[in-house]
Design a protein around this motif. Structure first.
Motif, PDB file in Angstrom:
ATOM      1  N   ALA A   1     -16.599  11.107 -11.283  1.00 24.30           N
ATOM      2  CA  ALA A   1     -16.401  12.516 -10.947  1.00 24.30           C
ATOM      3  C   ALA A   1     -17.469  12.995  -9.962  1.00 24.30           C
ATOM      4  N   ARG A   2     -18.661  12.427 -10.071  1.00 19.65           N
ATOM      5  CA  ARG A   2     -19.780  12.903  -9.255  1.00 19.65           C
ATOM      6  C   ARG A   2     -19.729  12.392  -7.817  1.00 19.65           C
ATOM      7  N   TYR A   3     -19.270  11.142  -7.657  1.00 15.44           N
ATOM      8  CA  TYR A   3     -19.296  10.534  -6.323  1.00 15.44           C
ATOM      9  C   TYR A   3     -17.909  10.150  -5.796  1.00 15.44           C
ATOM     10  N   GLY A   4     -16.870  10.485  -6.526  1.00 19.76           N
ATOM     11  CA  GLY A   4     -15.509  10.404  -6.034  1.00 19.76           C
ATOM     12  C   GLY A   4     -15.057   9.068  -5.492  1.00 19.76           C
ATOM     13  N   VAL A   5     -14.540   9.095  -4.277  1.00 15.76           N
ATOM     14  CA  VAL A   5     -13.968   7.905  -3.652  1.00 15.76           C
ATOM     15  C   VAL A   5     -14.960   6.755  -3.594  1.00 15.76           C
ATOM     16  N   SER A   6     -16.210   7.043  -3.265  1.00 17.15           N
ATOM     17  CA  SER A   6     -17.204   5.980  -3.107  1.00 17.15           C
ATOM     18  C   SER A   6     -17.433   5.227  -4.409  1.00 17.15           C
ATOM     19  N   ALA A   7     -17.601   5.960  -5.514  1.00 18.54           N
ATOM     20  CA  ALA A   7     -17.830   5.314  -6.808  1.00 18.54           C
ATOM     21  C   ALA A   7     -16.587   4.570  -7.280  1.00 18.54           C
ATOM     22  N   THR A   8     -15.432   5.179  -7.082  1.00 18.12           N
ATOM     23  CA  THR A   8     -14.174   4.531  -7.465  1.00 18.12           C
ATOM     24  C   THR A   8     -13.989   3.224  -6.700  1.00 18.12           C
ATOM     25  N   SER A   9     -14.228   3.272  -5.399  1.00 18.88           N
ATOM     26  CA  SER A   9     -14.073   2.085  -4.563  1.00 18.88           C
ATOM     27  C   SER A   9     -15.068   0.998  -4.949  1.00 18.88           C
ATOM     28  N   ASP A  10     -16.302   1.400  -5.255  1.00 14.62           N
ATOM     29  CA  ASP A  10     -17.320   0.428  -5.628  1.00 14.62           C
ATOM     30  C   ASP A  10     -16.940  -0.289  -6.918  1.00 14.62           C
TER      31      ASP A  10
ATOM     32  N   SER B   1      -4.654 -11.588  -7.420  1.00 12.84           N
ATOM     33  CA  SER B   1      -3.907 -11.871  -6.194  1.00 12.84           C
ATOM     34  C   SER B   1      -3.542 -10.584  -5.460  1.00 12.84           C
ATOM     35  N   ALA B   2      -3.451  -9.471  -6.212  1.00 13.55           N
ATOM     36  CA  ALA B   2      -3.075  -8.199  -5.580  1.00 13.55           C
ATOM     37  C   ALA B   2      -3.701  -7.027  -6.321  1.00 13.55           C
ATOM     38  N   LEU B   3      -3.944  -5.960  -5.576  1.00 17.81           N
ATOM     39  CA  LEU B   3      -4.376  -4.674  -6.126  1.00 17.81           C
ATOM     40  C   LEU B   3      -3.410  -3.623  -5.611  1.00 17.81           C
ATOM     41  N   LEU B   4      -2.706  -2.962  -6.533  1.00 16.55           N
ATOM     42  CA  LEU B   4      -1.709  -1.958  -6.174  1.00 16.55           C
ATOM     43  C   LEU B   4      -2.218  -0.573  -6.536  1.00 16.55           C
ATOM     44  N   ILE B   5      -2.087   0.355  -5.572  1.00 15.10           N
ATOM     45  CA  ILE B   5      -2.599   1.717  -5.738  1.00 15.10           C
ATOM     46  C   ILE B   5      -1.538   2.691  -5.237  1.00 15.10           C
ATOM     47  N   SER B   6      -1.447   3.839  -5.877  1.00 17.06           N
ATOM     48  CA  SER B   6      -0.495   4.856  -5.429  1.00 17.06           C
ATOM     49  C   SER B   6      -0.863   5.354  -4.032  1.00 17.06           C
ATOM     50  N   SER B   7       0.162   5.602  -3.214  1.00 15.99           N
ATOM     51  CA  SER B   7      -0.062   5.945  -1.809  1.00 15.99           C
ATOM     52  C   SER B   7      -0.269   7.448  -1.610  1.00 15.99           C
ATOM     53  N   SER B   8      -1.279   7.981  -2.291  1.00 14.82           N
ATOM     54  CA  SER B   8      -1.699   9.366  -2.068  1.00 14.82           C
ATOM     55  C   SER B   8      -2.858   9.354  -1.074  1.00 14.82           C
ATOM     56  N   ALA B   9      -3.307  10.524  -0.668  1.00 14.52           N
ATOM     57  CA  ALA B   9      -4.456  10.586   0.245  1.00 14.52           C
ATOM     58  C   ALA B   9      -5.673   9.924  -0.403  1.00 14.52           C
ATOM     59  N   PHE B  10      -5.903  10.219  -1.682  1.00 10.40           N
ATOM     60  CA  PHE B  10      -7.021   9.614  -2.406  1.00 10.40           C
ATOM     61  C   PHE B  10      -6.826   8.111  -2.530  1.00 10.40           C
ATOM     62  N   GLY B  11      -5.623   7.700  -2.907  1.00  7.07           N
ATOM     63  CA  GLY B  11      -5.350   6.282  -3.104  1.00  7.07           C
ATOM     64  C   GLY B  11      -5.531   5.469  -1.845  1.00  7.07           C
ATOM     65  N   LYS B  12      -5.077   6.009  -0.721  1.00  8.53           N
ATOM     66  CA  LYS B  12      -5.203   5.263   0.529  1.00  8.53           C
ATOM     67  C   LYS B  12      -6.655   5.174   0.990  1.00  8.53           C
ATOM     68  N   GLU B  13      -7.428   6.217   0.727  1.00  7.77           N
ATOM     69  CA  GLU B  13      -8.841   6.158   1.097  1.00  7.77           C
ATOM     70  C   GLU B  13      -9.573   5.126   0.234  1.00  7.77           C
ATOM     71  N   VAL B  14      -9.273   5.123  -1.058  1.00 10.69           N
ATOM     72  CA  VAL B  14      -9.886   4.139  -1.945  1.00 10.69           C
ATOM     73  C   VAL B  14      -9.479   2.730  -1.538  1.00 10.69           C
ATOM     74  N   ALA B  15      -8.196   2.532  -1.261  1.00 18.92           N
ATOM     75  CA  ALA B  15      -7.704   1.206  -0.884  1.00 18.92           C
ATOM     76  C   ALA B  15      -8.406   0.696   0.365  1.00 18.92           C
ATOM     77  N   GLY B  16      -8.594   1.566   1.347  1.00 18.18           N
ATOM     78  CA  GLY B  16      -9.278   1.166   2.568  1.00 18.18           C
ATOM     79  C   GLY B  16     -10.719   0.756   2.312  1.00 18.18           C
ATOM     80  N   CYS B  17     -11.390   1.506   1.452  1.00 14.33           N
ATOM     81  CA  CYS B  17     -12.787   1.176   1.127  1.00 14.33           C
ATOM     82  C   CYS B  17     -12.885  -0.146   0.374  1.00 14.33           C
ATOM     83  N   VAL B  18     -11.979  -0.370  -0.583  1.00 12.58           N
ATOM     84  CA  VAL B  18     -12.003  -1.623  -1.346  1.00 12.58           C
ATOM     85  C   VAL B  18     -11.706  -2.801  -0.424  1.00 12.58           C
ATOM     86  N   ALA B  19     -10.822  -2.608   0.542  1.00 19.00           N
ATOM     87  CA  ALA B  19     -10.515  -3.674   1.493  1.00 19.00           C
ATOM     88  C   ALA B  19     -11.764  -4.079   2.272  1.00 19.00           C
TER      89      ALA B  19
END
Length: 317
Positions: free
Chosen positions: A67-76, A88-106
């Motif tokens: 909650a404190r660090y949002g996308v960065s903490a989630t992605s980490d 083999s795969a990581l599936l995430i919902s295609s919301s604005a938050f989800g796509k930002e997290v997915a990009g960071c994890v990539a």
């Protein structure tokens, strides 16, 4: 069998159907693990809700940092789990938050990414609708974990009951993920209608409403539907931009989409044409949106919508 991670999604502490949809896709590829990133002390309650869908395991990570660090903490956290377990795969919902997290994890995991997919096959081939809906693309990630974001309502969720194994994992969020802190949050004001991206039925209004959405809203309330709007309507100030459907707004794939007074510019069509059934109401028989309609009514929406509402009421009486 391959392992597939899906990021579980909750709204106001309640599990959404999106998690089961992701698990339905994931089960085509391999054994599904739902990942829950929760506030401290809340993981068990959230995990207990995942009793439907082809979910074999639930991995729970608790931390106040989400909650404190949002996308960065989630992605980490997701990056650490992917690195440790190598799914083999990581599936995430295609919301604005989800796509930002997915990009960071990539980036964190040096993996490929595909966004806004509408389907995934057993061999991890993703289907996308691109260029305003004019082209269908089939793609596969060939490096690292296959990170794919999927549009909600693109698949019929497998609601089979399940009793997954629940595992709590302790992770330390890296200091590099704590460089931007959320100091306060003001949640959006919500009405009684479904969330636009989660709704099974959406009624949208456009320039043809002339700013009067009363007929659109009346039919939506009768059908338990969400209300959307075209860019022309939101730019004119007739409806909130948060409810805009289109390439620069929300991308939706409901079971039923009713477009009222919307001409069908390619920008709008790109955000809704994967809907299962499309009904168009427009007094212009040459409106481009009729090209993708399953059913069309050539007529003034101010005459058609009241009749539609009466017909719905009559069927219910």
């Amino acid at each position: 069998m391959s392992d597939v991670f899906v990021l579980a999604q909750f709204t106001d502490g309640i599990a959404t159907n999106t998690t089961i949809e992701l698990a339905t896709y994931g089960a085509r590829i391999g054994s599904v693990t739902a990942v829950i990133l929760a506030a401290t002390g809340e993981g068990a309650g959230l995990a207990a809700q995942l009793t439907s869908g082809p979910i074999a395991r639930v991995t729970v990570v608790e931390s106040a940092d989400f909650a404190r660090y949002g996308v960065s903490a989630t992605s980490d956290a997701l990056g650490q789990l992917v690195t440790q377990h190598r799914p083999s795969a990581l599936l995430i919902s295609s919301s604005a938050f989800g796509k930002e997290v997915a990009g960071c994890v990539a980036v964190i995991t040096d993996s490929g990414i595909i966004t806004d997919a509408v389907d995934v096959s057993a061999d991890s081939v993703a289907t996308q609708i691109i260029f305003g809906g004019s082209t269908t693309v089939h793609s596969r990630i060939i490096h690292g974990c296959s990170i794919i974001t999927l549009r909600p309502n693109s698949v019929t969720a497998d609601m089979t009951s399940s009793k997954p194994d629940i595992n709590f994992v302790e992770l330390i969020i890296a200091d590099t993920a704590k460089k931007a802190e959320t100091l306060s949050v003001e949640p959006p004001v919500k009405g009684g209608r479904p969330d636009l991206t989660q709704a099974n039925v959406i009624i949208s209004g456009g320039r043809g409403t002339s700013g009067d959405f009363s007929g659109v809203e009346a039919l939506a309330d009768l059908l338990g539907a969400a209300v959307g709007a075209s860019r022309a309507a939101t730019d004119a100030g007739w409806y909130p931009h948060s409810l805009q459907v289109g390439q620069t707004g929300k991308t939706v794939s409901p079971q039923l989409y009713i477009a009222c007074g919307i001409s069908g510019a390619i920008q709008h069509r790109a955000g809704m044409q994967t809907s299962k059934t499309i009904v168009v109401i427009n007094k212009d028989p040459e409106a481009p949106i009729f090209e993708i309609a399953d059913f069309g009514v050539v007529g003034d929406l101010f005459n058609v919508l009241p009749q539609a509402c009466e017909a719905v009421r009559a069927r219910r009486s």
